[in-house]
Write a protein that holds these residues in place. Structure first.
Motif, PDB file in Angstrom:
ATOM      1  N   ALA A 214       1.033  -1.301   0.078  1.00  0.00           N
ATOM      2  CA  ALA A 214       0.062   0.059  -0.150  1.00  0.00           C
ATOM      3  C   ALA A 214       0.960   1.320  -0.003  1.00  0.00           C
ATOM      4  O   ALA A 214       0.404   2.279  -0.564  1.00  0.00           O
ATOM      5  CB  ALA A 214      -0.914   0.129   1.091  1.00  0.00           C
ATOM      6  N   MET A 215       2.163   1.150   0.624  1.00  0.00           N
ATOM      7  CA  MET A 215       2.817   2.332   0.708  1.00  0.00           C
ATOM      8  C   MET A 215       3.541   2.604  -0.479  1.00  0.00           C
ATOM      9  O   MET A 215       3.575   3.844  -1.164  1.00  0.00           O
ATOM     10  CB  MET A 215       3.877   2.091   1.874  1.00  0.00           C
ATOM     11  N   ILE A 216       3.969   1.629  -1.135  1.00  0.00           N
ATOM     12  CA  ILE A 216       4.599   1.720  -2.529  1.00  0.00           C
ATOM     13  C   ILE A 216       3.525   2.215  -3.755  1.00  0.00           C
ATOM     14  O   ILE A 216       4.082   3.067  -4.456  1.00  0.00           O
ATOM     15  CB  ILE A 216       5.493   0.383  -2.839  1.00  0.00           C
ATOM     16  N   LYS A 217       2.323   1.873  -3.387  1.00  0.00           N
ATOM     17  CA  LYS A 217       1.399   2.218  -4.217  1.00  0.00           C
ATOM     18  C   LYS A 217       1.010   3.688  -4.167  1.00  0.00           C
ATOM     19  O   LYS A 217       0.997   4.508  -5.021  1.00  0.00           O
ATOM     20  CB  LYS A 217      -0.074   1.513  -4.208  1.00  0.00           C
ATOM     21  N   GLY A 218       1.230   4.198  -2.883  1.00  0.00           N
ATOM     22  CA  GLY A 218       1.018   5.435  -2.471  1.00  0.00           C
ATOM     23  C   GLY A 218       2.049   6.542  -3.223  1.00  0.00           C
ATOM     24  O   GLY A 218       1.831   7.410  -3.572  1.00  0.00           O
ATOM     25  N   TYR A 219       3.587   5.842  -2.984  1.00  0.00           N
ATOM     26  CA  TYR A 219       4.553   6.796  -3.574  1.00  0.00           C
ATOM     27  C   TYR A 219       4.342   6.577  -5.061  1.00  0.00           C
ATOM     28  O   TYR A 219       4.783   7.795  -5.358  1.00  0.00           O
ATOM     29  CB  TYR A 219       5.631   5.855  -3.271  1.00  0.00           C
ATOM     30  N   ALA A 220       3.850   5.680  -5.554  1.00  0.00           N
ATOM     31  CA  ALA A 220       3.746   5.740  -7.133  1.00  0.00           C
ATOM     32  C   ALA A 220       2.834   6.916  -7.531  1.00  0.00           C
ATOM     33  O   ALA A 220       2.928   7.231  -8.651  1.00  0.00           O
ATOM     34  CB  ALA A 220       3.620   4.310  -7.769  1.00  0.00           C
ATOM     35  N   ARG A 221       1.829   6.930  -6.538  1.00  0.00           N
ATOM     36  CA  ARG A 221       0.765   8.088  -7.166  1.00  0.00           C
ATOM     37  C   ARG A 221       1.124   9.402  -6.666  1.00  0.00           C
ATOM     38  O   ARG A 221       0.211  10.183  -6.962  1.00  0.00           O
ATOM     39  CB  ARG A 221      -0.582   7.648  -6.454  1.00  0.00           C
ATOM     40  N   GLY A 222       2.136   9.475  -6.032  1.00  0.00           N
ATOM     41  CA  GLY A 222       2.513  10.725  -5.460  1.00  0.00           C
ATOM     42  C   GLY A 222       1.649  11.518  -4.645  1.00  0.00           C
ATOM     43  O   GLY A 222       1.351  12.551  -4.222  1.00  0.00           O
ATOM     44  N   GLU A 223       1.127  10.520  -3.419  1.00  0.00           N
ATOM     45  CA  GLU A 223       0.068  10.909  -2.641  1.00  0.00           C
ATOM     46  C   GLU A 223       1.083  11.624  -1.223  1.00  0.00           C
ATOM     47  O   GLU A 223       2.012  11.365  -0.739  1.00  0.00           O
ATOM     48  CB  GLU A 223      -0.462   9.755  -1.861  1.00  0.00           C
ATOM     49  N   PHE A 224       0.305  12.496  -0.675  1.00  0.00           N
ATOM     50  CA  PHE A 224       0.957  13.073   0.707  1.00  0.00           C
ATOM     51  C   PHE A 224       0.628  12.017   1.517  1.00  0.00           C
ATOM     52  O   PHE A 224       0.933  11.899   2.377  1.00  0.00           O
ATOM     53  CB  PHE A 224       0.461  14.493   0.969  1.00  0.00           C
ATOM     54  N   GLU A 225      -0.842  11.895   1.859  1.00  0.00           N
ATOM     55  CA  GLU A 225      -1.513  10.891   2.684  1.00  0.00           C
ATOM     56  C   GLU A 225      -1.609   9.718   2.326  1.00  0.00           C
ATOM     57  O   GLU A 225      -2.670   9.436   1.257  1.00  0.00           O
ATOM     58  CB  GLU A 225      -2.780  11.640   3.499  1.00  0.00           C
ATOM     59  N   ILE A 226      -0.865   8.574   2.748  1.00  0.00           N
ATOM     60  CA  ILE A 226      -0.940   7.436   2.342  1.00  0.00           C
ATOM     61  C   ILE A 226      -1.609   6.532   3.392  1.00  0.00           C
ATOM     62  O   ILE A 226      -1.107   6.355   4.663  1.00  0.00           O
ATOM     63  CB  ILE A 226       0.248   6.707   1.859  1.00  0.00           C
ATOM     64  N   HIS A 227      -3.002   6.265   3.412  1.00  0.00           N
ATOM     65  CA  HIS A 227      -3.613   5.511   4.372  1.00  0.00           C
ATOM     66  C   HIS A 227      -4.192   4.213   3.882  1.00  0.00           C
ATOM     67  O   HIS A 227      -4.565   4.212   2.809  1.00  0.00           O
ATOM     68  CB  HIS A 227      -4.749   6.553   4.999  1.00  0.00           C
ATOM     69  N   PHE A 228      -4.417   3.361   4.799  1.00  0.00           N
ATOM     70  CA  PHE A 228      -4.901   2.206   4.415  1.00  0.00           C
ATOM     71  C   PHE A 228      -5.158   1.202   5.585  1.00  0.00           C
ATOM     72  O   PHE A 228      -4.357   1.531   6.850  1.00  0.00           O
ATOM     73  CB  PHE A 228      -3.591   1.353   3.400  1.00  0.00           C
ATOM     74  N   PRO A 229      -5.801   0.125   5.466  1.00  0.00           N
ATOM     75  CA  PRO A 229      -6.635  -0.273   4.424  1.00  0.00           C
ATOM     76  C   PRO A 229      -7.799   0.701   4.252  1.00  0.00           C
ATOM     77  O   PRO A 229      -8.471   0.973   5.387  1.00  0.00           O
ATOM     78  CB  PRO A 229      -7.087  -1.708   4.829  1.00  0.00           C
ATOM     79  N   LYS A 230      -8.386   0.800   3.161  1.00  0.00           N
ATOM     80  CA  LYS A 230      -9.312   2.100   3.038  1.00  0.00           C
ATOM     81  C   LYS A 230     -10.441   1.609   3.634  1.00  0.00           C
ATOM     82  O   LYS A 230     -11.509   2.732   4.094  1.00  0.00           O
ATOM     83  CB  LYS A 230      -9.640   2.406   1.421  1.00  0.00           C
ATOM     84  N   ARG A 231     -11.011   0.392   3.636  1.00  0.00           N
ATOM     85  CA  ARG A 231     -12.217  -0.145   4.465  1.00  0.00           C
ATOM     86  C   ARG A 231     -12.491   0.301   5.981  1.00  0.00           C
ATOM     87  O   ARG A 231     -13.399   0.419   6.449  1.00  0.00           O
ATOM     88  CB  ARG A 231     -12.460  -1.540   4.250  1.00  0.00           C
ATOM     89  N   PHE A 232     -11.200   0.487   6.437  1.00  0.00           N
ATOM     90  CA  PHE A 232     -10.995   0.824   7.721  1.00  0.00           C
ATOM     91  C   PHE A 232     -10.757   2.520   7.818  1.00  0.00           C
ATOM     92  O   PHE A 232     -11.581   3.341   8.691  1.00  0.00           O
ATOM     93  CB  PHE A 232     -10.159   0.070   8.581  1.00  0.00           C
ATOM     94  N   THR A 233      -9.912   2.827   7.201  1.00  0.00           N
ATOM     95  CA  THR A 233      -9.594   4.337   7.364  1.00  0.00           C
ATOM     96  C   THR A 233     -10.440   5.421   6.949  1.00  0.00           C
ATOM     97  O   THR A 233     -10.685   6.503   7.310  1.00  0.00           O
ATOM     98  CB  THR A 233      -7.960   4.603   6.564  1.00  0.00           C
ATOM     99  N   ARG A 234     -11.373   4.994   5.892  1.00  0.00           N
ATOM    100  CA  ARG A 234     -12.427   5.908   5.245  1.00  0.00           C
ATOM    101  C   ARG A 234     -13.401   5.964   6.557  1.00  0.00           C
ATOM    102  O   ARG A 234     -13.867   7.204   6.690  1.00  0.00           O
ATOM    103  CB  ARG A 234     -13.060   5.403   4.153  1.00  0.00           C
ATOM    104  N   VAL A 235     -13.732   4.978   7.276  1.00  0.00           N
ATOM    105  CA  VAL A 235     -14.694   4.924   8.548  1.00  0.00           C
ATOM    106  C   VAL A 235     -14.091   6.141   9.512  1.00  0.00           C
ATOM    107  O   VAL A 235     -14.699   7.057  10.065  1.00  0.00           O
ATOM    108  CB  VAL A 235     -14.710   3.874   9.105  1.00  0.00           C
ATOM    109  N   LEU A 236     -12.772   6.062   9.956  1.00  0.00           N
ATOM    110  CA  LEU A 236     -12.236   7.047  10.714  1.00  0.00           C
ATOM    111  C   LEU A 236     -12.173   8.452  10.282  1.00  0.00           C
ATOM    112  O   LEU A 236     -12.000   9.254  10.978  1.00  0.00           O
ATOM    113  CB  LEU A 236     -10.679   6.417  11.282  1.00  0.00           C
TER     114      LEU A 236
END
Ligand SMILES: NC(=O)c1ccc[n+]([C@@H]2O[C@H](COP(=O)([O-])OP(=O)(O)OC[C@H]3O[C@@H](n4cnc5c(N)ncnc54)[C@H](OP(=O)(O)O)[C@@H]3O)[C@@H](O)[C@H]2O)c1
Length: 260
Positions: A214-236
């Protein structure tokens, strides 16, 4: 949406320093980046584990460190820079012990602050001068969704992660215009030695290897906030927006099992 950071898509021969790489997420990330051809310098206190990593990853380098000691951080930083230079620095060192204000333990609060926040500050003070001078590079701070808002038993850990995310935001504001990337990584629950102490069932628990991907994908997308797993972090993220009058009772109800 335009990416907030220069994208990191190719890791071949990229020089990466991972601080907090003797186990868990840092170890898994070091493995995953080594597989992708990066030259990975691994740091933590446990030199045996770092040496074991180097044995199985010949392009890697071990630089033992205690992030609580400025001298140790400086020595490790100099060793890594001299050995391979620096493109990407990932601050993954962390300490966690569940703490409740009904048994306030100042020593534990200070230890969390030392490792989770001040350790990052010590590393930054060593690496930023060279990253600024070269005009490229990326700094990634492993924070946590536990820093979004107050949570039960998170008295020592949560505030350090809130501070770390805030630090990353300020770094971004100042360093983006210099061409440097900055990211805050906010995992949910990951199965590592750090969370092994939890006696409750951790929702949406993932493996360190999944966290690394998930981190490597976030770096590849150039994200600032790399949060995962989305099914949990979106609720928070939704809970974060609630007014306190709704947030406190709802979270108290949701975490009742974990608190008993
Ligand atoms: N696991 C989760 O669910 C989760 C969720 C959100 C955020 N995080 C964050 O992810 C990061 C990695 O944690 P993890 O879950 O992978 O736990 P972990 O396996 O316990 O890793 C923690 C790392 O920090 C290092 N460390 C601790 N104190 C240190 C010190 N004084 N000096 C140098 N290194 C030190 C440890 O190495 P040594 O003991 O060898 O020094 C280890 O390599 C932490 O920042 C944690 O807060 C974890």
């Amino acid at each position: 949406m335009a990416s907030l950071n220069p994208k990191i898509e190719n890791w071949q021969d990229r020089s990466v320093w991972i601080v907090g790489a003797s186990s868990g997420i840092g170890w898994a990330l070091a493995q995953a980046l080594s597989l992708r051809g990066a030259r990975v310098a691994v740091s933590a206190r446990n030199a045996d584990k770092l040496n074991a990593f180097v044995l199985s990853n010949p392009k890697s380098f071990a630089a033992p460190i205690d992030v609580q000691q400025s001298d140790s951080v400086q020595a490790a930083s100099l060793a890594v820079s001299a050995h391979q230079g620096l493109d990407v620095v990932v601050y993954c060192a962390g300490h966690y012990l569940a703490q409740d204000a009904k048994a306030f333990d100042a020593q534990q609060l200070l230890l969390h602050q030392e490792v989770n926040y001040l350790g990052a500050v010590r590393v930054l003070s060593c690496v930023l001068p060279s990253l600024k001078a070269q005009g490229f590079g990326h700094v990634s701070l492993i924070s946590s969704v536990a820093g979004y808002r107050g949570l039960p038993k998170s008295l020592a850990y949560g505030p350090t992660k809130a501070a770390l995310t805030h630090l990353a935001e300020c770094l971004y504001m100042d360093l983006h215009e210099l061409g440097l990337g900055v990211s805050a990584v906010l995992p949910g629950f990951v199965s590592t030695p750090l969370t092994a102490q939890n006696t409750f069932e951790m929702p949406a628990l993932i493996s360190p290897e999944e966290a690394a991907i998930a981190m490597i994908k976030g770096y590849a997308r150039g994200e600032f906030e790399i949060h995962f797993p989305k099914r949990f972090t979106r609720v928070l993220k939704l809970l974060r927006c609630l007014p306190y009058a709704w947030y406190f009772p709802l979270v108290a109800r949701l975490t009742k099992g974990a608190r008993s």
